[in-house]
Scaffold this motif. Sequence first.
Motif, PDB file in Angstrom:
ATOM      1  N   MET A 101       0.845  -1.199   0.000  1.00  7.86           N
ATOM      2  CA  MET A 101       0.000   0.000   0.000  1.00  7.86           C
ATOM      3  C   MET A 101       0.881   1.250   0.000  1.00  7.86           C
ATOM      4  O   MET A 101       1.803   1.355   0.790  1.00  7.86           O
ATOM      5  CB  MET A 101      -0.892  -0.008   1.241  1.00  7.86           C
ATOM      6  N   ALA A 102       0.580   2.145  -0.900  1.00 11.17           N
ATOM      7  CA  ALA A 102       1.391   3.373  -0.969  1.00 11.17           C
ATOM      8  C   ALA A 102       1.156   4.201   0.287  1.00 11.17           C
ATOM      9  O   ALA A 102       0.033   4.321   0.770  1.00 11.17           O
ATOM     10  CB  ALA A 102       0.988   4.166  -2.201  1.00 11.17           C
ATOM     11  N   GLU A 103       2.224   4.761   0.791  1.00 10.45           N
ATOM     12  CA  GLU A 103       2.103   5.588   1.996  1.00 10.45           C
ATOM     13  C   GLU A 103       1.647   6.995   1.601  1.00 10.45           C
ATOM     14  O   GLU A 103       2.088   7.530   0.591  1.00 10.45           O
ATOM     15  CB  GLU A 103       3.457   5.665   2.688  1.00 10.45           C
ATOM     16  N   LEU A 104       0.753   7.528   2.407  1.00 12.62           N
ATOM     17  CA  LEU A 104       0.297   8.884   2.140  1.00 12.62           C
ATOM     18  C   LEU A 104       1.118   9.853   2.977  1.00 12.62           C
ATOM     19  O   LEU A 104       1.318   9.640   4.157  1.00 12.62           O
ATOM     20  CB  LEU A 104      -1.185   9.024   2.490  1.00 12.62           C
ATOM     21  N   ARG A 105       1.556  10.913   2.350  1.00 11.30           N
ATOM     22  CA  ARG A 105       2.377  11.898   3.072  1.00 11.30           C
ATOM     23  C   ARG A 105       1.925  13.306   2.693  1.00 11.30           C
ATOM     24  O   ARG A 105       1.518  13.532   1.556  1.00 11.30           O
ATOM     25  CB  ARG A 105       3.844  11.785   2.650  1.00 11.30           C
ATOM     26  N   PRO A 106       2.045  14.241   3.644  1.00 11.67           N
ATOM     27  CA  PRO A 106       1.782  15.625   3.267  1.00 11.67           C
ATOM     28  C   PRO A 106       2.855  16.073   2.281  1.00 11.67           C
ATOM     29  O   PRO A 106       4.036  15.873   2.537  1.00 11.67           O
ATOM     30  CB  PRO A 106       1.894  16.398   4.578  1.00 11.67           C
ATOM     31  N   ALA A 107       2.433  16.588   1.168  1.00 13.85           N
ATOM     32  CA  ALA A 107       3.390  16.991   0.139  1.00 13.85           C
ATOM     33  C   ALA A 107       3.386  18.514   0.017  1.00 13.85           C
ATOM     34  O   ALA A 107       3.998  19.198   0.804  1.00 13.85           O
ATOM     35  CB  ALA A 107       3.042  16.312  -1.172  1.00 13.85           C
ATOM     36  N   GLU A 108       2.624  19.001  -0.921  1.00 18.95           N
ATOM     37  CA  GLU A 108       2.588  20.443  -1.193  1.00 18.95           C
ATOM     38  C   GLU A 108       2.002  21.234  -0.006  1.00 18.95           C
ATOM     39  O   GLU A 108       0.999  20.823   0.583  1.00 18.95           O
ATOM     40  CB  GLU A 108       1.679  20.604  -2.420  1.00 18.95           C
ATOM     41  N   ILE A 109       2.617  22.336   0.330  1.00 15.64           N
ATOM     42  CA  ILE A 109       2.048  23.232   1.344  1.00 15.64           C
ATOM     43  C   ILE A 109       1.002  24.107   0.666  1.00 15.64           C
ATOM     44  O   ILE A 109       1.312  24.827  -0.280  1.00 15.64           O
ATOM     45  CB  ILE A 109       3.133  24.090   2.019  1.00 15.64           C
ATOM     46  N   LEU A 110      -0.219  23.985   1.129  1.00 15.39           N
ATOM     47  CA  LEU A 110      -1.317  24.760   0.535  1.00 15.39           C
ATOM     48  C   LEU A 110      -1.402  26.139   1.186  1.00 15.39           C
ATOM     49  O   LEU A 110      -1.590  27.148   0.510  1.00 15.39           O
ATOM     50  CB  LEU A 110      -2.636  24.009   0.713  1.00 15.39           C
ATOM     51  N   LEU A 111      -1.284  26.165   2.510  1.00 11.29           N
ATOM     52  CA  LEU A 111      -1.334  27.428   3.254  1.00 11.29           C
ATOM     53  C   LEU A 111      -0.194  27.440   4.255  1.00 11.29           C
ATOM     54  O   LEU A 111      -0.096  26.539   5.101  1.00 11.29           O
ATOM     55  CB  LEU A 111      -2.682  27.556   3.984  1.00 11.29           C
ATOM     56  N   SER A 112       0.647  28.445   4.163  1.00 16.88           N
ATOM     57  CA  SER A 112       1.821  28.507   5.041  1.00 16.88           C
ATOM     58  C   SER A 112       1.398  28.959   6.442  1.00 16.88           C
ATOM     59  O   SER A 112       0.316  29.528   6.643  1.00 16.88           O
ATOM     60  CB  SER A 112       2.841  29.494   4.480  1.00 16.88           C
ATOM     61  N   GLU A 113       2.305  28.747   7.375  1.00 19.84           N
ATOM     62  CA  GLU A 113       2.054  29.182   8.747  1.00 19.84           C
ATOM     63  C   GLU A 113       1.799  30.693   8.788  1.00 19.84           C
ATOM     64  O   GLU A 113       0.880  31.158   9.472  1.00 19.84           O
ATOM     65  CB  GLU A 113       3.270  28.819   9.612  1.00 19.84           C
ATOM     66  N   ALA A 114       2.577  31.455   8.026  1.00 15.64           N
ATOM     67  CA  ALA A 114       2.415  32.917   8.028  1.00 15.64           C
ATOM     68  C   ALA A 114       1.055  33.325   7.460  1.00 15.64           C
ATOM     69  O   ALA A 114       0.384  34.214   8.007  1.00 15.64           O
ATOM     70  CB  ALA A 114       3.543  33.556   7.220  1.00 15.64           C
ATOM     71  N   GLN A 115       0.651  32.683   6.371  1.00 13.56           N
ATOM     72  CA  GLN A 115      -0.667  32.985   5.771  1.00 13.56           C
ATOM     73  C   GLN A 115      -1.789  32.698   6.773  1.00 13.56           C
ATOM     74  O   GLN A 115      -2.731  33.476   6.915  1.00 13.56           O
ATOM     75  CB  GLN A 115      -0.913  32.096   4.543  1.00 13.56           C
ATOM     76  N   ILE A 116      -1.678  31.558   7.435  1.00  8.42           N
ATOM     77  CA  ILE A 116      -2.725  31.165   8.391  1.00  8.42           C
ATOM     78  C   ILE A 116      -2.771  32.146   9.560  1.00  8.42           C
ATOM     79  O   ILE A 116      -3.837  32.641   9.935  1.00  8.42           O
ATOM     80  CB  ILE A 116      -2.495  29.727   8.902  1.00  8.42           C
ATOM     81  N   GLN A 117      -1.600  32.454  10.122  1.00  9.40           N
ATOM     82  CA  GLN A 117      -1.562  33.330  11.293  1.00  9.40           C
ATOM     83  C   GLN A 117      -2.144  34.718  10.971  1.00  9.40           C
ATOM     84  O   GLN A 117      -2.867  35.295  11.778  1.00  9.40           O
ATOM     85  CB  GLN A 117      -0.126  33.456  11.824  1.00  9.40           C
ATOM     86  N   LYS A 118      -1.818  35.208   9.777  1.00 10.06           N
ATOM     87  CA  LYS A 118      -2.327  36.536   9.374  1.00 10.06           C
ATOM     88  C   LYS A 118      -3.855  36.516   9.283  1.00 10.06           C
ATOM     89  O   LYS A 118      -4.540  37.379   9.809  1.00 10.06           O
ATOM     90  CB  LYS A 118      -1.703  36.919   8.023  1.00 10.06           C
ATOM     91  N   ARG A 119      -4.365  35.482   8.636  1.00 13.62           N
ATOM     92  CA  ARG A 119      -5.820  35.397   8.422  1.00 13.62           C
ATOM     93  C   ARG A 119      -6.570  35.155   9.740  1.00 13.62           C
ATOM     94  O   ARG A 119      -7.639  35.713   9.971  1.00 13.62           O
ATOM     95  CB  ARG A 119      -6.108  34.272   7.415  1.00 13.62           C
ATOM     96  N   VAL A 120      -5.989  34.317  10.603  1.00 15.54           N
ATOM     97  CA  VAL A 120      -6.648  34.023  11.881  1.00 15.54           C
ATOM     98  C   VAL A 120      -6.728  35.297  12.735  1.00 15.54           C
ATOM     99  O   VAL A 120      -7.753  35.570  13.369  1.00 15.54           O
ATOM    100  CB  VAL A 120      -5.930  32.877  12.625  1.00 15.54           C
TER     101      VAL A 120
END
Length: 174
Positions: free
Chosen positions: A1-20
């Motif tokens: 079974m292929a392992e699933l891994r987080p690949a592409e960053i969709l939203l960076s920590e900085a983007q999230i913190q600013k929006r929150v």
Amino acid sequence: MAELRPAEILLSEAQIQKRVAEMALEIRKDYPDDLHVIAVLKGAFIFLSDLARHMPGHVSLDFMAVSSYAKGTTSSGEVKMVKDLDTALDGRNVVIVEDIVDTGLTLTYLQEILRKRHPKSLRTACLLSKPSRRKVEVTVDYIGFTIEDRFVVGYGLDFDEQYRNLPHIAVIQP
Ligand code: PRP
């Protein structure tokens, strides 16, 4: 079974913190005095923790935990209450905090049961919304980011209970 891994960053920590931080001020502007914030566990725990710390003044917090019955195979939207709130909502300005609104079934259920507890107002804040996945129309008053239908993890969201601790949101893929 292929392992699933987080690949592409969709939203960076900085983007999230600013929006929150923006969302926290927007909510507080609408409710500068009494505000009772309810987080839906587990996914919303990191969002709630950052959102609350960006809110000026005093707010009260409570938590509830729900789990879906046969998620993905039913359109009933019935969810099981795993942990109920500790305090009453009568006459309070209540904001539900969710990490993601997908089909909208969980949120519809939550809004229905909480409305019956007679809050003065009831609004919802979610970090992520996937409108293309909606099965029911549901009102979300504060949305952090609208995203496409991709499987995302991090910042509270999990795959098999992993990756909730990532400070960013990543797309998971084989
Ligand atoms: C996620 C999320 C919402 C729900 C949204 O919870 O936190 O509660 O799914 O999906 P819907 O719009 O299709 O109903 P999940 O069941 O993954 O549990 P968790 O928060 O414990 O990760």
